[in-house]
Design a protein around this motif. Structure first.
Motif, PDB file in Angstrom:
ATOM      1  N   ARG A  74     -16.659  -7.232  -3.863  1.00  0.00           N
ATOM      2  CA  ARG A  74     -15.879  -6.725  -2.807  1.00  0.00           C
ATOM      3  C   ARG A  74     -15.256  -8.155  -2.099  1.00  0.00           C
ATOM      4  N   MET A  75     -16.005  -9.114  -2.137  1.00  0.00           N
ATOM      5  CA  MET A  75     -15.377 -10.348  -1.546  1.00  0.00           C
ATOM      6  C   MET A  75     -14.124 -10.853  -2.213  1.00  0.00           C
ATOM      7  N   GLU A  76     -14.374 -10.736  -3.692  1.00  0.00           N
ATOM      8  CA  GLU A  76     -13.348 -11.160  -4.553  1.00  0.00           C
ATOM      9  C   GLU A  76     -12.087 -10.115  -4.530  1.00  0.00           C
ATOM     10  N   ARG A  77     -12.573  -8.840  -4.189  1.00  0.00           N
ATOM     11  CA  ARG A  77     -11.718  -7.769  -4.954  1.00  0.00           C
ATOM     12  C   ARG A  77     -10.406  -7.741  -3.541  1.00  0.00           C
ATOM     13  N   ARG A  78     -10.707  -8.236  -2.559  1.00  0.00           N
ATOM     14  CA  ARG A  78      -9.643  -8.109  -1.381  1.00  0.00           C
ATOM     15  C   ARG A  78      -8.213  -8.299  -1.726  1.00  0.00           C
ATOM     16  N   LEU A  79      -8.077  -9.589  -2.423  1.00  0.00           N
ATOM     17  CA  LEU A  79      -6.835  -9.976  -2.751  1.00  0.00           C
ATOM     18  C   LEU A  79      -6.403  -9.035  -3.728  1.00  0.00           C
ATOM     19  N   GLY A  80      -7.094  -8.774  -4.511  1.00  0.00           N
ATOM     20  CA  GLY A  80      -6.700  -7.823  -5.824  1.00  0.00           C
ATOM     21  C   GLY A  80      -6.309  -6.508  -5.238  1.00  0.00           C
ATOM     22  N   TRP A  81      -7.114  -5.983  -4.390  1.00  0.00           N
ATOM     23  CA  TRP A  81      -6.670  -4.926  -3.657  1.00  0.00           C
ATOM     24  C   TRP A  81      -5.174  -5.108  -3.136  1.00  0.00           C
ATOM     25  N   MET A  82      -5.009  -5.778  -2.467  1.00  0.00           N
ATOM     26  CA  MET A  82      -3.899  -6.083  -1.589  1.00  0.00           C
ATOM     27  C   MET A  82      -2.564  -6.379  -2.518  1.00  0.00           C
ATOM     28  N   LEU A  83      -2.653  -7.082  -3.566  1.00  0.00           N
ATOM     29  CA  LEU A  83      -1.532  -7.219  -4.496  1.00  0.00           C
ATOM     30  C   LEU A  83      -1.226  -5.829  -5.431  1.00  0.00           C
ATOM     31  N   PHE A  84      -2.461  -5.018  -5.543  1.00  0.00           N
ATOM     32  CA  PHE A  84      -2.274  -3.675  -6.317  1.00  0.00           C
ATOM     33  C   PHE A  84      -1.386  -2.624  -5.376  1.00  0.00           C
ATOM     34  N   ALA A  88       1.820  -1.380  -6.340  1.00  0.00           N
ATOM     35  CA  ALA A  88       1.861   0.225  -6.636  1.00  0.00           C
ATOM     36  C   ALA A  88       2.813   0.897  -5.643  1.00  0.00           C
ATOM     37  N   ILE A  89       2.791   0.407  -4.417  1.00  0.00           N
ATOM     38  CA  ILE A  89       3.682   1.228  -3.258  1.00  0.00           C
ATOM     39  C   ILE A  89       5.268   1.041  -3.510  1.00  0.00           C
ATOM     40  N   VAL A  90       5.630  -0.438  -3.775  1.00  0.00           N
ATOM     41  CA  VAL A  90       6.870  -0.595  -4.284  1.00  0.00           C
ATOM     42  C   VAL A  90       7.445   0.000  -5.536  1.00  0.00           C
ATOM     43  N   LEU A  91       6.732   0.249  -6.536  1.00  0.00           N
ATOM     44  CA  LEU A  91       6.841   1.133  -7.667  1.00  0.00           C
ATOM     45  C   LEU A  91       7.315   2.394  -7.327  1.00  0.00           C
ATOM     46  N   LEU A  92       6.223   2.969  -6.516  1.00  0.00           N
ATOM     47  CA  LEU A  92       6.228   4.420  -6.333  1.00  0.00           C
ATOM     48  C   LEU A  92       7.693   4.641  -5.505  1.00  0.00           C
ATOM     49  N   PHE A  93       7.883   3.891  -4.582  1.00  0.00           N
ATOM     50  CA  PHE A  93       8.990   3.784  -3.687  1.00  0.00           C
ATOM     51  C   PHE A  93      10.255   3.902  -4.408  1.00  0.00           C
ATOM     52  N   PHE A  94      10.446   2.913  -5.400  1.00  0.00           N
ATOM     53  CA  PHE A  94      11.321   2.968  -6.326  1.00  0.00           C
ATOM     54  C   PHE A  94      11.742   4.212  -7.232  1.00  0.00           C
ATOM     55  N   GLY A  95      10.747   4.561  -7.752  1.00  0.00           N
ATOM     56  CA  GLY A  95      10.733   5.806  -8.519  1.00  0.00           C
ATOM     57  C   GLY A  95      11.031   6.889  -7.616  1.00  0.00           C
ATOM     58  N   VAL A 129      -1.413   5.916  -2.859  1.00  0.00           N
ATOM     59  CA  VAL A 129      -2.191   4.548  -2.934  1.00  0.00           C
ATOM     60  C   VAL A 129      -3.605   4.429  -2.397  1.00  0.00           C
ATOM     61  N   SER A 130      -3.566   4.966  -1.225  1.00  0.00           N
ATOM     62  CA  SER A 130      -4.772   4.901  -0.402  1.00  0.00           C
ATOM     63  C   SER A 130      -5.546   5.946  -0.977  1.00  0.00           C
ATOM     64  N   VAL A 131      -5.293   7.091  -1.404  1.00  0.00           N
ATOM     65  CA  VAL A 131      -6.085   8.152  -1.843  1.00  0.00           C
ATOM     66  C   VAL A 131      -6.803   7.625  -3.427  1.00  0.00           C
ATOM     67  N   ILE A 132      -5.835   7.014  -3.990  1.00  0.00           N
ATOM     68  CA  ILE A 132      -6.324   6.398  -5.448  1.00  0.00           C
ATOM     69  C   ILE A 132      -7.637   5.361  -4.998  1.00  0.00           C
TER      70      ILE A 132
END
Ligand SMILES: [Zn+2]
Lengths: 149, 174
Positions: A74-84, A88-95, A129-132
């Motif tokens: 979880r220490m590592e994952r934070r940046l990963g989650w933020m980017l993810f 995802a939000i950008v792509l969904l919004f664009f779609g 995204v937050s539900v996923i």
């Protein structure tokens, strides 16, 4: 000289052997001559007896299997989650934007409605995204439960 | 407080994340048991103690290296557990029948349950001292260090807690 209140507050230290030697002598002298503080000592011992069974046992060693890795991930994952999430939000919004593009380009639709539709799209993207993320997170927690049986 | 704590923390601050495992290994048991006495549920205590470590890691830059680590960490853990309970809008569940799946057959469970209920009904400060002493078995000196209070104020807090507890126990006929 210690007064009754001081003696009574120090009784637990005395019983636990945590009272400095000088004070032990003083406290014992007081107890010798004071009925009510002796009574308090008795009461304290009774209460300790009653509370002794509360002591929690050491947790089993298996509990620590995966404990550190859970933290480290979880220490590592934070940046990963933020980017993810951001991606995802950008792509969904664009779609969503592509989906309603026609309507947005239509000059007969009032601008207020267009903005409303765009906000709904953005909101949906963030919620999704937050539900996923929540789902993924819960599945991970349940795995701990099995390990610890 | 151990010198090794500072060595670990400095290594982490210098970018070695793995070094944080030294801190976690040293304090995980205490952290888990402390969370457990507050939230009264193994799974939650497990998660909350891990979260507290992560939170400590993320706030490590704010930690004052001249002070002991554990009391600082304890405040983080306690705040996390208390806000968890507030969110749940539920008080600590006290009807545990033994812990960690072990049944303590020798003790009278009904009586122990009553005692636990009485402790749970005490004001937060009184409950905290009794938790540290009787659930977790810390010495008075250690309790003073953890709470960052002079030992005299721990002892008067304990004195008050004991009086309160005795009143409650008497109401229950113990
Ligand atoms: Zn006296």
């Amino acid at each position: 000289m210690m007064n009754h209140q001081e003696v009574q507050e120090k009784i637990p230290l005395y019983v636990a052997g945590e009272l400095p030697a000088v004070e032990v002598a003083e406290l014992e002298a007081h107890l010798e001559s004071c009925e009510s503080c002796r009574h308090e000592l008795e009461e304290f011992r009774k209460m300790e007896e009653m509370l002794a069974p509360l002591r929690l046992p050491d947790p089993p060693d298996e509990l620590w299997d995966g404990y550190w890795s859970g933290i480290y991930n979880r220490m590592e994952r934070r940046l990963g989650w933020m980017l993810f999430s951001l991606g995802a939000i950008v792509l969904l919004f664009f779609g969503f934007y592509r989906l309603v593009e026609g309507m947005l380009a239509d000059p007969t639709v009032p601008p207020l409605i267009k903005w409303g539709v765009l906000f709904i799209g953005g909101g949906l993207a963030i919620l999704l995204v937050s539900v996923i993320r929540e789902q993924l997170f819960h599945r991970k927690n349940e795995r701990y439960r099995e390990v610890r049986r | 407080m151990p010198v090794e704590d500072n060595a670990c923390i400095q290594a982490v601050l210098a970018g070695d994340k793995e070094a944080f495992s030294g801190i976690v290994e040293r304090y995980r048991k205490r952290a888990f048991l402390m969370a457990y006495t507050i939230v009264r549920n193994e799974q939650d205590a497990y998660d909350l103690s891990q979260e507290a470590f992560i939170r400590a890691y993320r706030n490590l830059k704010k930690f004052d290296l001249d002070r002991p680590f554990f009391p600082w960490f304890y405040r983080i853990l306690k705040n996390r557990c208390l806000s968890f309970l507030r969110k749940r809008k539920q008080l600590a569940e006290v009807s545990i029948e033994g812990v960690f799946g072990l049944k303590s057959a020798e003790i009278d469970l009904d009586r122990a349950r009553l005692v636990r209920e009485c402790i749970a009904a005490l004001p937060e400060n009184a409950r905290e001292i009794l938790n540290l002493r009787y659930y977790q078995g810390y010495s008075y000196r250690e309790i003073a260090d953890i709470l960052e209070k002079p030992i005299g104020s721990v002892m008067s807090g304990l004195f008050y807690a004991r009086k309160k507890l005795k009143e409650l126990l008497q109401e229950k006929g113990l």
